[in-house]
Design a protein around this motif. Structure first.
Motif, PDB file in Angstrom:
ATOM      1  N   ALA A  22       0.821  -1.206   0.000  1.00  0.00           N
ATOM      2  CA  ALA A  22       0.000   0.000   0.000  1.00  0.00           C
ATOM      3  C   ALA A  22       0.859   1.262   0.000  1.00  0.00           C
ATOM      4  N   GLN A  23       1.898   1.287   0.838  1.00  0.00           N
ATOM      5  CA  GLN A  23       2.736   2.476   0.954  1.00  0.00           C
ATOM      6  C   GLN A  23       3.528   2.760  -0.321  1.00  0.00           C
ATOM      7  N   LYS A  24       3.894   1.721  -1.066  1.00  0.00           N
ATOM      8  CA  LYS A  24       4.593   1.927  -2.342  1.00  0.00           C
ATOM      9  C   LYS A  24       3.747   2.737  -3.309  1.00  0.00           C
ATOM     10  N   LYS A  25       2.435   2.673  -3.118  1.00  0.00           N
ATOM     11  CA  LYS A  25       1.511   3.382  -4.003  1.00  0.00           C
ATOM     12  C   LYS A  25       0.914   4.614  -3.342  1.00  0.00           C
ATOM     13  N   GLY A  26       1.549   5.062  -2.241  1.00  0.00           N
ATOM     14  CA  GLY A  26       1.112   6.295  -1.597  1.00  0.00           C
ATOM     15  C   GLY A  26      -0.064   6.136  -0.648  1.00  0.00           C
ATOM     16  N   ARG A  27      -0.394   4.904  -0.283  1.00  0.00           N
ATOM     17  CA  ARG A  27      -1.476   4.676   0.658  1.00  0.00           C
ATOM     18  C   ARG A  27      -0.889   4.474   2.054  1.00  0.00           C
ATOM     19  N   THR A  28      -1.736   4.298   3.062  1.00  0.00           N
ATOM     20  CA  THR A  28      -1.241   4.300   4.439  1.00  0.00           C
ATOM     21  C   THR A  28      -1.539   2.996   5.193  1.00  0.00           C
ATOM     22  N   LYS A  29      -0.811   2.824   6.288  1.00  0.00           N
ATOM     23  CA  LYS A  29      -1.045   1.705   7.202  1.00  0.00           C
ATOM     24  C   LYS A  29      -2.460   1.786   7.755  1.00  0.00           C
ATOM     25  N   LYS A 106      -4.004   0.037  -6.093  1.00  0.00           N
ATOM     26  CA  LYS A 106      -4.306   0.547  -7.432  1.00  0.00           C
ATOM     27  C   LYS A 106      -4.955   1.923  -7.391  1.00  0.00           C
ATOM     28  N   GLY A 107      -5.127   2.459  -6.176  1.00  0.00           N
ATOM     29  CA  GLY A 107      -5.640   3.820  -6.052  1.00  0.00           C
ATOM     30  C   GLY A 107      -7.142   3.950  -5.944  1.00  0.00           C
ATOM     31  N   LYS A 108      -7.824   2.860  -5.788  1.00  0.00           N
ATOM     32  CA  LYS A 108      -9.279   2.912  -5.666  1.00  0.00           C
ATOM     33  C   LYS A 108      -9.669   3.652  -4.383  1.00  0.00           C
ATOM     34  N   ALA A 109     -10.752   4.387  -4.433  1.00  0.00           N
ATOM     35  CA  ALA A 109     -11.238   5.143  -3.269  1.00  0.00           C
ATOM     36  C   ALA A 109     -11.685   4.178  -2.172  1.00  0.00           C
ATOM     37  N   MET A 110     -11.453   4.555  -0.916  1.00  0.00           N
ATOM     38  CA  MET A 110     -11.807   3.700   0.214  1.00  0.00           C
ATOM     39  C   MET A 110     -13.296   3.357   0.223  1.00  0.00           C
ATOM     40  N   GLY A 111     -14.153   4.293  -0.124  1.00  0.00           N
ATOM     41  CA  GLY A 111     -15.586   4.011  -0.158  1.00  0.00           C
ATOM     42  C   GLY A 111     -15.935   2.872  -1.099  1.00  0.00           C
TER      43      GLY A 111
END
Length: 116
Positions: A22-29, A106-111
């Motif tokens: 997740a972090q490699k793609k700019g997302r968070t723990k 892949k950047g999909k929105a959390m919702g």
């Protein structure tokens, strides 16, 4: 039939890989934790307890306090295998988690990931 080897692996050994992906793609723990809590119904404290106790993956899945009823809306493929074709219930839950982490990376929105 012998159980898959991932069942005996500790959840805590795989968990950092989910975070790293997740972090490699700019997302968070925190987003990874949110997905795990949504899917299995654990509180953050329960999740941390399983990580610290190095609970095996099979037990982690089987002890899910409140598996989300919307998880059946998770469709598609993971590692070339369609989720709808997985018969083993433990493996299906593990692959649901894999699919949601893939969607996060892949950047999909959390919702949308949480089928809201």
């Amino acid at each position: 039939m012998a159980a898959h080897r991932i069942y005996a692996m500790s959840f805590s050994s795989v968990y950092p890989m989910y975070i790293q992906k997740a972090q490699k793609k700019g997302r968070t723990k925190d987003e990874v934790d949110t997905i795990i809590r949504w899917l299995f119904g654990y509180t953050q404290e329960q999740l941390q307890e399983h990580i610290q106790k190095e609970t095996d993956f099979e037990t982690f899945v089987k002890q899910s306090p409140h598996p989300n009823p919307q998880r059946s809306n998770i469709t598609g493929s993971v590692c070339g295998v369609r989720l709808s074709e997985i018969e083993d219930p433990i493996m299906k839950e593990i692959r649901y988690l894999d699919k949601l982490i893939d969607e996060l990376a892949k950047g999909k929105a959390m919702g949308k990931i949480l089928r809201a």
